[in-house]
Design an enzyme around this catalytic site. Sequence first.
Site, PDB file in Angstrom:
ATOM      1  CB  SER A  86      28.203  85.084 -46.516  1.00 31.76           C
ATOM      2  OG  SER A  86      28.716  86.370 -46.276  1.00 31.76           O
ATOM      3  CD  GLN A 123      24.736  87.725 -44.834  1.00 32.09           C
ATOM      4  OE1 GLN A 123      25.748  87.290 -45.379  1.00 32.09           O
ATOM      5  NE2 GLN A 123      24.648  88.980 -44.397  1.00 32.09           N
ATOM      6  CE1 TYR A 165      26.391  91.123 -42.315  1.00 34.51           C
ATOM      7  CE2 TYR A 165      28.132  90.295 -43.723  1.00 34.51           C
ATOM      8  CZ  TYR A 165      27.505  90.333 -42.502  1.00 34.51           C
ATOM      9  OH  TYR A 165      28.002  89.584 -41.464  1.00 34.51           O
ATOM     10  CB  THR A 224      22.971  89.787 -41.488  1.00 38.40           C
ATOM     11  OG1 THR A 224      22.880  88.432 -41.923  1.00 38.40           O
ATOM     12  CG2 THR A 224      23.770  89.837 -40.196  1.00 38.40           C
ATOM     13  CE  LYS A 262      23.154  84.733 -39.064  1.00 37.30           C
ATOM     14  NZ  LYS A 262      24.345  85.565 -38.873  1.00 37.30           N
ATOM     15  CG  HIS A 277      27.433  88.030 -36.349  1.00 41.25           C
ATOM     16  ND1 HIS A 277      26.637  88.712 -37.217  1.00 41.25           N
ATOM     17  CD2 HIS A 277      28.520  87.681 -37.087  1.00 41.25           C
ATOM     18  CE1 HIS A 277      27.203  88.797 -38.409  1.00 41.25           C
ATOM     19  NE2 HIS A 277      28.352  88.150 -38.358  1.00 41.25           N
ATOM     20  N   GLY A 331      26.807  79.085 -30.865  1.00 40.13           N
ATOM     21  CA  GLY A 331      27.346  78.189 -29.840  1.00 40.13           C
ATOM     22  C   GLY A 331      26.932  76.729 -29.948  1.00 40.13           C
TER      23      GLY A 331
HETATM   24  C1  LIG Z   1      34.008  82.862 -39.853  1.00 43.11           C
HETATM   25  C2  LIG Z   1      32.619  83.424 -39.730  1.00 43.11           C
HETATM   26  C3  LIG Z   1      32.138  84.277 -40.713  1.00 43.11           C
HETATM   27  C4  LIG Z   1      30.825  84.779 -40.615  1.00 43.11           C
HETATM   28  N1  LIG Z   1      30.346  85.560 -41.633  1.00 43.11           N
HETATM   29  C5  LIG Z   1      29.040  85.958 -41.591  1.00 43.11           C
HETATM   30  C6  LIG Z   1      28.469  86.645 -42.703  1.00 43.11           C
HETATM   31  O1  LIG Z   1      29.136  86.905 -43.702  1.00 43.11           O
HETATM   32  N2  LIG Z   1      27.162  87.003 -42.615  1.00 43.11           N
HETATM   33  C7  LIG Z   1      26.382  86.709 -41.502  1.00 43.11           C
HETATM   34  O2  LIG Z   1      25.204  87.044 -41.478  1.00 43.11           O
HETATM   35  N3  LIG Z   1      26.901  86.053 -40.453  1.00 43.11           N
HETATM   36  C8  LIG Z   1      28.202  85.647 -40.470  1.00 43.11           C
HETATM   37  N4  LIG Z   1      28.706  84.930 -39.424  1.00 43.11           N
HETATM   38  C9  LIG Z   1      27.835  84.569 -38.299  1.00 43.11           C
HETATM   39  C10 LIG Z   1      27.141  83.224 -38.556  1.00 43.11           C
HETATM   40  O3  LIG Z   1      26.177  83.342 -39.575  1.00 43.11           O
HETATM   41  C11 LIG Z   1      26.437  82.712 -37.297  1.00 43.11           C
HETATM   42  O4  LIG Z   1      25.541  83.673 -36.814  1.00 43.11           O
HETATM   43  C12 LIG Z   1      27.401  82.314 -36.187  1.00 43.11           C
HETATM   44  O5  LIG Z   1      28.554  81.705 -36.721  1.00 43.11           O
HETATM   45  C13 LIG Z   1      26.711  81.345 -35.241  1.00 43.11           C
HETATM   46  O6  LIG Z   1      27.548  80.962 -34.196  1.00 43.11           O
HETATM   47  P1  LIG Z   1      28.423  79.609 -34.199  1.00 43.11           P
HETATM   48  O7  LIG Z   1      29.614  79.891 -35.044  1.00 43.11           O
HETATM   49  O8  LIG Z   1      28.768  79.433 -32.777  1.00 43.11           O
HETATM   50  O9  LIG Z   1      27.569  78.502 -34.774  1.00 43.11           O
HETATM   51  C14 LIG Z   1      30.015  84.444 -39.488  1.00 43.11           C
HETATM   52  C15 LIG Z   1      30.524  83.585 -38.512  1.00 43.11           C
HETATM   53  C16 LIG Z   1      31.811  83.072 -38.622  1.00 43.11           C
HETATM   54  C17 LIG Z   1      32.302  82.127 -37.549  1.00 43.11           C
END
Ligand SMILES: Cc1cc2nc3c(=O)[nH]c(=O)nc-3n(C[C@H](O)[C@H](O)[C@H](O)COP(=O)(O)O)c2cc1C
Length: 381
Positions: free
Chosen positions: A107, A128, A130, A156, A252, A276, A309
Amino acid sequence: MSEAINVDDFRMRARQRLPRLVFDYLEGAAEDESCLRRNRQALEAWHLRPAVLRNTATVDTSIELLGHRFALPLAIAPTGLNGLIWPDGDVALAQAAAKANIPFSMSTASNALLEHIPVEASGVNWYQLYVMGVRDLAERMMHRASDAGFAALILTVDVPVSGRRERDLRNGFRLPLRYTPKLMWDAALHPRWLFGLLRGGMPTFANLSDPQAGPVSAQTHAALLTRAMDRTLDWASLDWVRRHWSRPVLLKGVLDPEDARRAIDRGVDAIIVSNHGGRQLDAAQATIDVLPEIIAAVKGRVPVLVDSGFRRGSDVVKALALGAKAVLLGRAALYGLAAAGATGVAGVMRILSEEIVRTMTLVGARSIAEITPDRVVRDNG
Ligand SMILES: Cc1cc2nc3c(=O)[nH]c(=O)nc-3n(C[C@H](O)[C@H](O)[C@H](O)COP(=O)(O)O)c2cc1C
């Protein structure tokens, strides 16, 4: 401690090991967390239909994706602040991913320097991005990620503004974390986590503190803390990304078939269907429910990945039957990380791998290609 039998066992361990405020950061989602629940409910509403007598003595779970062969149809999703969950959490995730032979996504909000992510051990890493206000910082990050050997860029696009995470607001979860009496009490009740933090130090957004970033650094740092992204980003911005990044680009946060089509017309190399993990638009559809429409719109022109999920091997098989190429794991991987660092992530991968193999065997699929659409049905009742 008894052996973890499933991903939920790792979740329970994560809950025990982490202070409440950190677990809530990991686990929580936007507003009423209805999207978080809907992702699970929708996955459970899809059922698998086995084909029998198919000689499944050997089952091959490997896939080919963006020019690489991987052992499983999985990838580690980009997650920020992994250093708060485990000391040097980004590196632990990358190591576990390389060992499992699946891609690791790093990230923009990572705590490790992107140059410190191991690339040598057969690992394939994705970066990834931002985009936050200051475009030249994003440009520099793309060049650094390219020099450091990252094989693809995940852009993203579902965070034009941050989702309102009410658990974090209630807990007073603010960055950088301050040693308030509340945190100290919470931490004192979780000494193993506290020792890790004291050993590794309070995590910072290492990549944004590089000396080259100069005066833009503080401003961008603040933007990342509040997830204040560049809202001027639009379809034309993909051309700007292309000018600074020559390897594959994955988009994404796509939930609309028309957006998927537009992205491909703009030269995107893969789509990630994602809400997300319910952390952005609470009213968003479950990803598994929009996946069929997106697959129909994409018509096989680029690979479609999905997340949000996924906790079981059977969830993964359902997505593949609907046409996804691979599934990204956010929280599932983080539960393993919180429980036992790289070893915990490896444990989660082993469980999911076994579940995928068992599910494929039960539905009569010897290879990923044999997980066909007729193996999955939606329960409308
Ligand atoms: C604690 C946490 C931090 C996250 N940080 C980012 C991030 O920095 N960049 C990003 O594109 N998605 C981020 N996400 C989203 C994840 O990439 C992903 O889309 C999501 O966790 C998928 O769902 P799941 O947790 O049910 O597997 C984050 C998710 C969580 C749980």
